[in-house]
Design a protein around this motif. Structure first.
Motif, PDB file in Angstrom:
ATOM      1  N   ALA A  89      31.210  44.900  38.094  1.00 24.05           N
ATOM      2  CA  ALA A  89      29.649  44.434  38.221  1.00 24.05           C
ATOM      3  C   ALA A  89      29.867  43.215  37.162  1.00 24.05           C
ATOM      4  CB  ALA A  89      28.825  45.312  37.658  1.00 24.05           C
ATOM      5  N   THR A  90      30.447  43.352  36.064  1.00 21.07           N
ATOM      6  CA  THR A  90      30.330  42.494  35.114  1.00 21.07           C
ATOM      7  C   THR A  90      31.160  41.158  35.857  1.00 21.07           C
ATOM      8  OG1 THR A  90      30.384  43.948  33.038  1.00 21.07           O
ATOM      9  CG2 THR A  90      31.175  41.575  32.728  1.00 21.07           C
ATOM     10  N   ILE A  91      32.363  41.175  36.167  1.00 20.73           N
ATOM     11  CA  ILE A  91      33.039  40.173  36.828  1.00 20.73           C
ATOM     12  C   ILE A  91      32.266  39.440  37.835  1.00 20.73           C
ATOM     13  CG2 ILE A  91      35.286  39.629  37.887  1.00 20.73           C
ATOM     14  CD1 ILE A  91      36.597  41.887  36.285  1.00 20.73           C
ATOM     15  N   GLY A  92      31.857  40.286  38.706  1.00 20.38           N
ATOM     16  CA  GLY A  92      31.150  39.945  40.104  1.00 20.38           C
ATOM     17  C   GLY A  92      29.929  39.133  39.838  1.00 20.38           C
ATOM     18  N   VAL A  93      29.016  39.574  38.800  1.00 19.13           N
ATOM     19  CA  VAL A  93      27.767  39.027  38.443  1.00 19.13           C
ATOM     20  C   VAL A  93      28.057  37.655  37.868  1.00 19.13           C
ATOM     21  CG1 VAL A  93      25.596  38.996  36.864  1.00 19.13           C
ATOM     22  CG2 VAL A  93      26.558  41.081  38.401  1.00 19.13           C
ATOM     23  N   LEU A  94      29.062  37.762  37.081  1.00 17.28           N
ATOM     24  CA  LEU A  94      29.384  36.336  36.349  1.00 17.28           C
ATOM     25  C   LEU A  94      29.991  35.239  37.199  1.00 17.28           C
ATOM     26  CD1 LEU A  94      30.684  37.657  32.785  1.00 17.28           C
ATOM     27  CD2 LEU A  94      28.530  36.630  33.183  1.00 17.28           C
ATOM     28  N   THR A  95      30.935  35.935  37.938  1.00 20.64           N
ATOM     29  CA  THR A  95      31.695  34.792  39.002  1.00 20.64           C
ATOM     30  C   THR A  95      30.500  34.226  40.227  1.00 20.64           C
ATOM     31  OG1 THR A  95      32.339  36.777  40.614  1.00 20.64           O
ATOM     32  CG2 THR A  95      33.910  35.531  38.800  1.00 20.64           C
ATOM     33  N   GLY A  96      29.659  35.253  40.482  1.00 21.24           N
ATOM     34  CA  GLY A  96      28.644  34.825  41.619  1.00 21.24           C
ATOM     35  C   GLY A  96      27.648  33.815  40.866  1.00 21.24           C
ATOM     36  N   TYR A  97      27.306  34.030  39.660  1.00 21.82           N
ATOM     37  CA  TYR A  97      26.143  33.248  38.998  1.00 21.82           C
ATOM     38  C   TYR A  97      26.682  31.952  38.491  1.00 21.82           C
ATOM     39  CZ  TYR A  97      21.917  32.045  36.570  1.00 21.82           C
ATOM     40  OH  TYR A  97      20.882  31.428  36.078  1.00 21.82           O
ATOM     41  N   ILE A  98      27.831  31.895  37.980  1.00 20.33           N
ATOM     42  CA  ILE A  98      28.509  30.673  37.343  1.00 20.33           C
ATOM     43  C   ILE A  98      28.955  29.897  38.426  1.00 20.33           C
ATOM     44  CG2 ILE A  98      30.171  29.694  35.710  1.00 20.33           C
ATOM     45  CD1 ILE A  98      29.872  32.391  34.064  1.00 20.33           C
ATOM     46  N   GLY A  99      29.944  30.482  39.330  1.00 23.06           N
ATOM     47  CA  GLY A  99      30.368  29.638  40.508  1.00 23.06           C
ATOM     48  C   GLY A  99      31.400  28.740  40.123  1.00 23.06           C
ATOM     49  N   GLY A 100      31.620  27.748  40.703  1.00 25.01           N
ATOM     50  CA  GLY A 100      32.562  26.784  40.356  1.00 25.01           C
ATOM     51  C   GLY A 100      34.189  27.080  40.420  1.00 25.01           C
ATOM     52  N   TRP A 101      34.993  26.484  39.394  1.00 26.23           N
ATOM     53  CA  TRP A 101      36.245  26.762  39.143  1.00 26.23           C
ATOM     54  C   TRP A 101      36.449  28.225  38.551  1.00 26.23           C
ATOM     55  CZ3 TRP A 101      37.689  28.492  34.241  1.00 26.23           C
ATOM     56  CH2 TRP A 101      36.818  28.031  33.198  1.00 26.23           C
ATOM     57  N   PHE A 102      35.352  28.646  37.643  1.00 26.24           N
ATOM     58  CA  PHE A 102      35.488  30.272  37.220  1.00 26.24           C
ATOM     59  C   PHE A 102      35.630  31.192  38.357  1.00 26.24           C
ATOM     60  CE2 PHE A 102      33.391  34.014  35.573  1.00 26.24           C
ATOM     61  CZ  PHE A 102      34.406  34.365  34.563  1.00 26.24           C
ATOM     62  N   ASP A 103      34.862  31.111  39.309  1.00 28.02           N
ATOM     63  CA  ASP A 103      34.563  31.881  40.457  1.00 28.02           C
ATOM     64  C   ASP A 103      35.688  31.840  41.208  1.00 28.02           C
ATOM     65  OD1 ASP A 103      33.368  33.449  42.480  1.00 28.02           O
ATOM     66  OD2 ASP A 103      33.031  31.669  43.625  1.00 28.02           O
ATOM     67  N   ARG A 104      36.607  30.571  41.668  1.00 24.94           N
ATOM     68  CA  ARG A 104      37.675  30.572  42.221  1.00 24.94           C
ATOM     69  C   ARG A 104      38.791  31.075  41.865  1.00 24.94           C
ATOM     70  NH1 ARG A 104      35.477  25.041  43.236  1.00 24.94           N
ATOM     71  NH2 ARG A 104      36.704  24.287  41.780  1.00 24.94           N
ATOM     72  N   ILE A 105      39.005  30.948  40.388  1.00 29.98           N
ATOM     73  CA  ILE A 105      40.093  31.589  39.773  1.00 29.98           C
ATOM     74  C   ILE A 105      39.944  33.056  39.710  1.00 29.98           C
ATOM     75  CG2 ILE A 105      41.179  31.903  37.496  1.00 29.98           C
ATOM     76  CD1 ILE A 105      40.633  28.910  36.960  1.00 29.98           C
ATOM     77  N   ALA A 106      38.818  33.744  39.268  1.00 31.05           N
ATOM     78  CA  ALA A 106      38.360  35.158  39.792  1.00 31.05           C
ATOM     79  C   ALA A 106      38.755  35.676  40.753  1.00 31.05           C
ATOM     80  CB  ALA A 106      37.185  35.255  38.958  1.00 31.05           C
ATOM     81  N   MET A 107      38.225  35.016  41.810  1.00 27.54           N
ATOM     82  CA  MET A 107      38.338  35.440  43.300  1.00 27.54           C
ATOM     83  C   MET A 107      39.925  35.570  43.628  1.00 27.54           C
ATOM     84  SD  MET A 107      35.913  36.574  44.101  1.00 27.54           S
ATOM     85  CE  MET A 107      36.292  37.027  45.562  1.00 27.54           C
ATOM     86  N   ILE A 108      40.834  34.551  43.278  1.00 27.15           N
ATOM     87  CA  ILE A 108      42.285  34.427  43.332  1.00 27.15           C
ATOM     88  C   ILE A 108      42.854  35.698  43.001  1.00 27.15           C
ATOM     89  CG2 ILE A 108      44.309  33.382  43.137  1.00 27.15           C
ATOM     90  CD1 ILE A 108      43.039  30.547  43.252  1.00 27.15           C
ATOM     91  N   LEU A 109      42.636  35.947  41.625  1.00 25.15           N
ATOM     92  CA  LEU A 109      42.982  37.306  40.921  1.00 25.15           C
ATOM     93  C   LEU A 109      42.635  38.457  41.544  1.00 25.15           C
ATOM     94  CD1 LEU A 109      42.771  36.250  37.261  1.00 25.15           C
ATOM     95  CD2 LEU A 109      44.693  36.251  38.664  1.00 25.15           C
ATOM     96  N   LEU A 110      41.301  38.437  41.990  1.00 23.31           N
ATOM     97  CA  LEU A 110      40.804  39.807  42.489  1.00 23.31           C
ATOM     98  C   LEU A 110      41.302  39.888  44.122  1.00 23.31           C
ATOM     99  CD1 LEU A 110      36.783  39.584  42.030  1.00 23.31           C
ATOM    100  CD2 LEU A 110      38.715  41.266  40.891  1.00 23.31           C
ATOM    101  N   GLU A 111      41.481  38.850  44.855  1.00 27.35           N
ATOM    102  CA  GLU A 111      42.293  39.018  46.023  1.00 27.35           C
ATOM    103  C   GLU A 111      43.726  39.414  46.007  1.00 27.35           C
ATOM    104  OE1 GLU A 111      40.796  38.778  49.066  1.00 27.35           O
ATOM    105  OE2 GLU A 111      38.838  37.882  48.618  1.00 27.35           O
TER     106      GLU A 111
END
Length: 274
Positions: A89-111
Motif C-alpha cells: 500500500a505504501t509503494i502503490g499509494v506513493l507511486t500512484g500519487y507522485i507519478g512521473g519517473w518515480f512511478d515508472r521505475i517502481a513499476m519496472i521493479l514490481l513487474e
C-alpha cells in the motif's frame, strides 16, 4: 436469490473463520496433549475417545497437533498479509500519487517481481533465508507485495482526477494533506477486499511450503508438515492425512466465502447486483 447467497456467504464464512481463529487462539495456550512429545506405545492409534483424531508415527496426538498447527498457520498467514499490505500500500499509494519517473521505475521493479509466481518467488526466498516462521512471513509478504501495490496504485490513479481531490489541491492544501485526508481513506475498502482473499492464499502457500519442508521447521506442528509426514503412512493410518487436509479445505472455504461477502458489502459495483 442474490441476497440469500450473500447471507449464506456471510454467515457460513464468519462461522468457519471465527472457529478457525478460536482454534488457533486456544491452541496457543492449551492442547489436550503435548503436540511435540509423543508416546511410542500409542503410535498409530486409531481415533478413539482417548485420542479423537488418533496418533501419528511418534504417538503424538493428532488433535493437539491440529490445534497447534492452526495457531502457526493463522499467525504466519496474518503476518504475511499485514506485511504485504503495509509495504504494498505504501509503494502503490506513493507511486500512484507522485507519478512521473518515480512511478515508472517502481513499476519496472514490481513487474519484474510479478513475472515470478508468488509461491515460486517465496520458494526462492525461503531457500536463501532458511525454514522459520519469520522467514515464511517475509517470503510470502514480499511475494504478495507487488499485487497489493498494483491495486493501491490503480485506486490512487482513479482518485487523482476526482472532483474532491482537485478541489483540495485548488484550496492550497499540501500533497500530504490531500493524500491523507482524501485519497488514503478511499483506498481502504479495496485493500480490505483484497486482503481477505490474500489471507486464504497465504494460508495455502504456508501449508505448501511446510509440505515441501521449507516452512515452519519440525517438530513444530503445521498442517502442511503433517500432510507431508502422512505420505509414508497412508495405508497404515489414513487419518493422518484426512484431518489436516480437511482443516485446510474448510479453512479455505470459509475464508473465500467470507471474502465474497466482504466484497459484496464494500464494493459499490456489487450493490444492487442480481
Amino acid at each position: 436469490m442474490k441476497l440469500t447467497f450473500k447471507r449464506i456467504n456471510l454467515t457460513v464464512g464468519s462461522v468457519v473463520v471465527g472457529a478457525l481463529l478460536l482454534i488457533a487462539l486456544v491452541g496457543t495456550v492449551y492442547t489436550p496433549y503435548d503436540p511435540i512429545d509423543g508416546d511410542l506405545v500409542a503410535r498409530f492409534s486409531a481415533p478413539s475417545w482417548q485420542h479423537w483424531m488418533g496418533t501419528d508415527e511418534f504417538g503424538r496426538d493428532v488433535l493437539s497437533r491440529i490445534m497447534g498447527g492452526a495457531g502457526v498457520s493463522v499467525a504466519v498467514s496474518l503476518g504475511a498479509v499485514l506485511f504485504a499490505i503495509l509495504c504494498g500500500a505504501t509503494i502503490g499509494v506513493l507511486t500512484g500519487y507522485i507519478g512521473g519517473w518515480f512511478d515508472r521505475i517502481a513499476m519496472i521493479l514490481l513487474e519484474s517481481l510479478m513475472a515470478f509466481p508468488g509461491l515460486l518467488l517465496a520458494l526462492g526466498i525461503m531457500a536463501i533465508i532458511g525454514p522459520s516462521k519469520v522467514g515464511v512471513v517475509l517470503a510470502l509478504g514480499l511475494a504478495y507485495t507487488p499485487s497489493v501495490a498494483r491495486i493501491a496504485r490503480a485506486t490512487v490513479f482513479s482518485l487523482r482526477q476526482r472532483d474532491f481531490v482537485i478541489a483540495s489541491q485548488a484550496m492550497g492544501n499540501s500533497g500530504l494533506w490531500t493524500l491523507g485526508r482524501h485519497i488514503l481513506p478511499n483506498c481502504v475498502a479495496p485493500l480490505i477486499i483484497f486482503s481477505t482473499s490474500l489471507f486464504g492464499s497465504a494460508l495455502l502457500a504456508e501449508s505448501a511450503l511446510s509440505f515441501l519442508g521449507l516452512g515452519v521447521p519440525p517438530p513444530a506442528p503445521s498442517w502442511g508438515g503433517m500432510l507431508s509426514d502422512a505420505r509414508n503412512s497412508m495405508e497404515q493410518a489414513i487419518w493422518l492425512s484426512i484431518f489436516p487436509g480437511a482443516m485446510i479445505s474448510f479453512a479455505l472455504l470459509g475464508i473465500n466465502m467470507l471474502g465474497d461477502a466482504v466484497r459484496d458489502l464494500l464494493d459499490p459495483r456489487m450493490k444492487g447486483a442480481h
